[in-house]
Design a protein around this motif. Structure first.
Motif, mmCIF file in Angstrom:
data_model
loop_
_atom_site.group_PDB
_atom_site.id
_atom_site.type_symbol
_atom_site.label_atom_id
_atom_site.label_comp_id
_atom_site.label_asym_id
_atom_site.label_seq_id
_atom_site.Cartn_x
_atom_site.Cartn_y
_atom_site.Cartn_z
ATOM 1 N N UNK A 216 14.870 12.970 5.565
ATOM 2 C CA UNK A 216 15.669 12.423 6.649
ATOM 3 C C UNK A 216 14.923 12.358 7.968
ATOM 4 N N UNK A 217 14.141 13.393 8.267
ATOM 5 C CA UNK A 217 13.382 13.405 9.515
ATOM 6 C C UNK A 217 12.308 12.331 9.513
ATOM 7 N N UNK A 218 11.588 12.237 8.405
ATOM 8 C CA UNK A 218 10.500 11.252 8.321
ATOM 9 C C UNK A 218 11.043 9.830 8.382
ATOM 10 N N UNK A 219 12.270 9.624 7.921
ATOM 11 C CA UNK A 219 12.880 8.295 7.968
ATOM 12 C C UNK A 219 12.920 7.746 9.384
ATOM 13 N N UNK A 220 13.531 8.490 10.314
ATOM 14 C CA UNK A 220 13.628 7.950 11.681
ATOM 15 C C UNK A 220 12.276 8.005 12.387
ATOM 16 N N UNK B 108 5.565 11.034 2.113
ATOM 17 C CA UNK B 108 5.104 9.727 1.654
ATOM 18 C C UNK B 108 6.189 8.915 0.959
ATOM 19 N N UNK B 109 7.113 9.585 0.282
ATOM 20 C CA UNK B 109 8.232 8.851 -0.291
ATOM 21 C C UNK B 109 9.068 8.223 0.821
ATOM 22 N N UNK C 262 9.413 4.191 1.646
ATOM 23 C CA UNK C 262 10.708 3.511 1.588
ATOM 24 C C UNK C 262 11.123 2.932 2.928
ATOM 25 N N UNK C 263 10.832 3.657 4.009
ATOM 26 C CA UNK C 263 11.392 3.284 5.306
ATOM 27 C C UNK C 263 10.369 2.993 6.393
ATOM 28 N N UNK C 264 9.162 3.559 6.295
ATOM 29 C CA UNK C 264 8.162 3.368 7.337
ATOM 30 C C UNK C 264 7.319 2.126 7.133
ATOM 31 N N UNK C 265 6.600 2.109 6.010
ATOM 32 C CA UNK C 265 5.710 0.970 5.752
ATOM 33 C C UNK C 265 6.444 -0.334 5.560
ATOM 34 N N UNK C 266 7.709 -0.254 5.150
ATOM 35 C CA UNK C 266 8.488 -1.484 4.957
ATOM 36 C C UNK C 266 9.122 -1.984 6.252
ATOM 37 N N UNK C 267 9.080 -1.167 7.299
ATOM 38 C CA UNK C 267 9.724 -1.561 8.563
ATOM 39 C C UNK C 267 9.235 -2.913 9.088
ATOM 40 N N UNK C 268 7.914 -3.147 9.225
ATOM 41 C CA UNK C 268 7.472 -4.457 9.715
ATOM 42 C C UNK C 268 7.918 -5.604 8.811
ATOM 43 N N UNK C 269 7.838 -5.393 7.494
ATOM 44 C CA UNK C 269 8.218 -6.442 6.548
ATOM 45 C C UNK C 269 9.705 -6.759 6.648
ATOM 46 N N UNK C 270 10.556 -5.727 6.616
ATOM 47 C CA UNK C 270 12.001 -5.936 6.652
ATOM 48 C C UNK C 270 12.430 -6.594 7.968
ATOM 49 N N UNK C 271 11.881 -6.102 9.068
ATOM 50 C CA UNK C 271 12.271 -6.667 10.366
ATOM 51 C C UNK C 271 11.788 -8.111 10.493
ATOM 52 N N UNK D 155 0.826 -1.214 0.000
ATOM 53 C CA UNK D 155 0.000 0.000 0.000
ATOM 54 C C UNK D 155 0.852 1.252 0.000
ATOM 55 N N UNK D 156 2.070 1.147 0.525
ATOM 56 C CA UNK D 156 2.925 2.318 0.612
ATOM 57 C C UNK D 156 3.518 2.704 -0.744
ATOM 58 N N UNK D 157 3.380 1.812 -1.734
ATOM 59 C CA UNK D 157 3.783 2.183 -3.090
ATOM 60 C C UNK D 157 2.874 3.276 -3.622
ATOM 61 N N UNK D 158 1.593 3.195 -3.246
ATOM 62 C CA UNK D 158 0.615 4.172 -3.720
ATOM 63 C C UNK D 158 0.667 5.487 -2.946
ATOM 64 N N UNK D 159 1.295 5.495 -1.777
ATOM 65 C CA UNK D 159 1.301 6.709 -0.958
ATOM 66 C C UNK D 159 2.001 7.883 -1.633
ATOM 67 N N UNK D 160 3.191 7.701 -2.227
ATOM 68 C CA UNK D 160 3.801 8.856 -2.905
ATOM 69 C C UNK D 160 2.948 9.383 -4.056
#
Length: 486
Positions: free
Chosen positions: A253-257, A381-382, A386-395, A69-74
């Motif tokens: 950078x801010x949204x990443x962390x 959203x970018x 890249x870093x938020x919505x994928x966090x559960x999947x990557x971890x 779903x995060x692909x569609x966010x940007x």
């Protein structure tokens, strides 16, 4: 604008500002209730839509659909953000809310894999893409709306109400899922109980749409609309990327962390406690629910203190806290002792609360009014995709590959180290100062003389304005529609 006049200063009615925050945050709560349901039902959804997959990988597939779903966010951020800078914040926020509600109800109506086979996960994927598309315009728009509707000296506290809405939405979805799981049990939840929370989104969406439709535009956007014709130019995407690349990169950078911490604590932890630490579905949800409820007042406190001592100090303190306490917190969660488990999760919750209490006021302040919604929506959203919505999947994938339950701690620490560098070196303090390139905003006429004596402080970013940009015309005291609620 360097010769600031009394009539240039925007006076915001205190009651109207609070009503604006309440309605916008309530709508945000409804949207994140819809979005959070999927995260808290991830284990069940994996069983319903991916029954042919090895049980050890069902959660990964479920989180993969969550991440898709995060692909569609940007894309949603680009479309809704640019529209929001052209036709107004209010219209877009109403549209995104109703789209989210409709797509959430649709998920609750999708037949299971056992009924229609592979078409089931395909339809689920389609619904999740619509959810992501609408969310792309929602959160950035809500941040923009509140930032432009609140006085400079109280923006941190009032904007933190938006994250209270987020927590209320997540908490409500977690509470509902927990209650249903307790009453129905795992088997009936897989059979039909999981659908009920998604179907509730329908009436909630109608209520939220009605409330948001009664909002009027923000003072900052109204000022832009009343500007002279030559100052009403709406920047294109190319102009945004060319003229505003520096704040765009800072925002990324801010949204990443921020979103790494957000999605780890709010969406991954219930599944982590259940699947990786073996605490059972109900217990894992209860721990997460208690932490979310506990940090709601902390968010408001952080927002309040950010107006007094500065936003950067609080954010940097929370980043350092995660770096130092990340590993101990996860070790506590693996202890097996209920109180210690909760304490470990609560430590992460406190650090997240610091981010949530401060950043909704900081991020909109990076951009000028005429590009604020679009720039914030695109970059937010970018970075989130890249870093938020994928966090559960990557971890979840890293834990399964390494069989190391401490992977989430290492991941969080790495994100916060990057965040510490970005905030310390590139983010300027925004507390008590006007939005970038805009006139000062106050809530009491008694503040006018103070502003006139120190206009440089109020217009602190004026000197950084690109040459081809023009400062917004003031939304004066004689302008119509001084309140934000009709």
């Amino acid at each position: 604008m360097s010769n600031l006049k009394k009539d240039d200063i925007i006076v915001v009615d205190r009651k109207a500002a609070k009503q604006t925050v309440f309605v916008t945050s309530l709508g945000n709560a409804m949207e994140w209730f819809d979005f959070g349901l999927y995260a808290y039902l991830a284990v069940t959804i994996g069983k319903v839509f991916f029954p042919e997959i090895d049980p050890a990988y069902q959660l990964i597939y479920a989180f993969a659909t969550f991440a898709i779903a995060f692909i569609a966010r940007p894309v949603g951020g680009l479309v809704f953000g640019m529209l929001g800078d052209r036709i107004g914040r209010k219209k877009i926020l109403s549209l995104t809310l109703i789209m989210m509600a409709a797509s959430t109800v649709f998920i609750g109506l999708i037949p299971s894999y056992s009924t229609i086979g592979v078409a089931a996960p395909i339809l689920l994927l389609f619904a999740r893409l619509i959810q992501g598309f609408s969310t792309g315009g929602e959160y950035a728009g809500a941040m923009t709306y509140i930032a432009e509707s609140t006085p400079d000296k109280r923006r941190g506290f009032l904007a933190s109400g938006l994250e209270v809405g987020t927590l209320v939405g997540f908490t409500s979805s977690a509470a509902l899922v927990t209650l249903l799981t307790y009453i129905l049990g795992p088997e009936k939840m897989v059979e039909w109980g999981w659908r009920l929370p998604f179907l509730i989104a329908g009436p909630l969406g109608v209520i939220g749409f009605y409330m948001r439709s009664r909002l009027s535009e923000t003072p900052a956007f109204m000022a832009l609309e009343e500007a002279k014709e030559e100052d009403r130019h709406r920047a294109s995407l190319k102009e945004i990327l060319t003229n505003h690349w520096k704040p765009l990169l800072i925002c990324l950078g801010v949204v990443f962390f921020y979103n790494t911490a957000l999605y780890m604590v709010l969406t991954y932890m219930p599944s982590y406690l259940t699947e990786e630490l073996g605490y059972g579905e109900t217990k894992g949800l209860v721990y997460s629910l208690l932490v979310m409820i506990s940090i709601i007042p902390i968010i408001l406190i952080m927002g309040h203190w950010s107006d007094r001592i500065g936003r950067n100090k609080i954010v940097i303190g929370a980043l350092i806290g995660n770096i130092i306490l990340g590993i101990p917190a996860f070790m506590m969660m693996g202890s097996g002792n209920g109180l210690i488990v909760f304490s470990g999760l609560f430590i992460l919750g406190i650090m997240l609360a610091a981010f949530q209490g401060v950043l909704p006021a900081t991020l909109p302040s990076l951009f000028f009014t005429k590009v604020r919604y679009g720039s914030l929506a695109i970059t937010y959203n970018i970075s989130t995709s890249l870093f938020g919505g994928t966090t559960p999947l990557i971890i979840a994938w890293l834990v399964s590959m390494t069989d190391n339950s401490m992977i989430p701690a290492y991941y969080l620490i790495a994100a916060c180290i990057v965040g510490l560098i970005v905030v310390s070196l590139f983010v300027k303090e925004t507390a008590g100062r006007s939005l970038r390139g805009s006139a000062p905003t106050i809530e009491d006429q008694s503040e006018v003389d103070e502003i006139l004596k120190n206009p440089v402080q109020a217009l602190w970013w004026k000197e950084e304005e690109p040459a081809e940009m023009h400062i917004e015309a003031p939304y004066t005291q004689n302008s119509p529609a001084k309140t934000n609620i009709k």
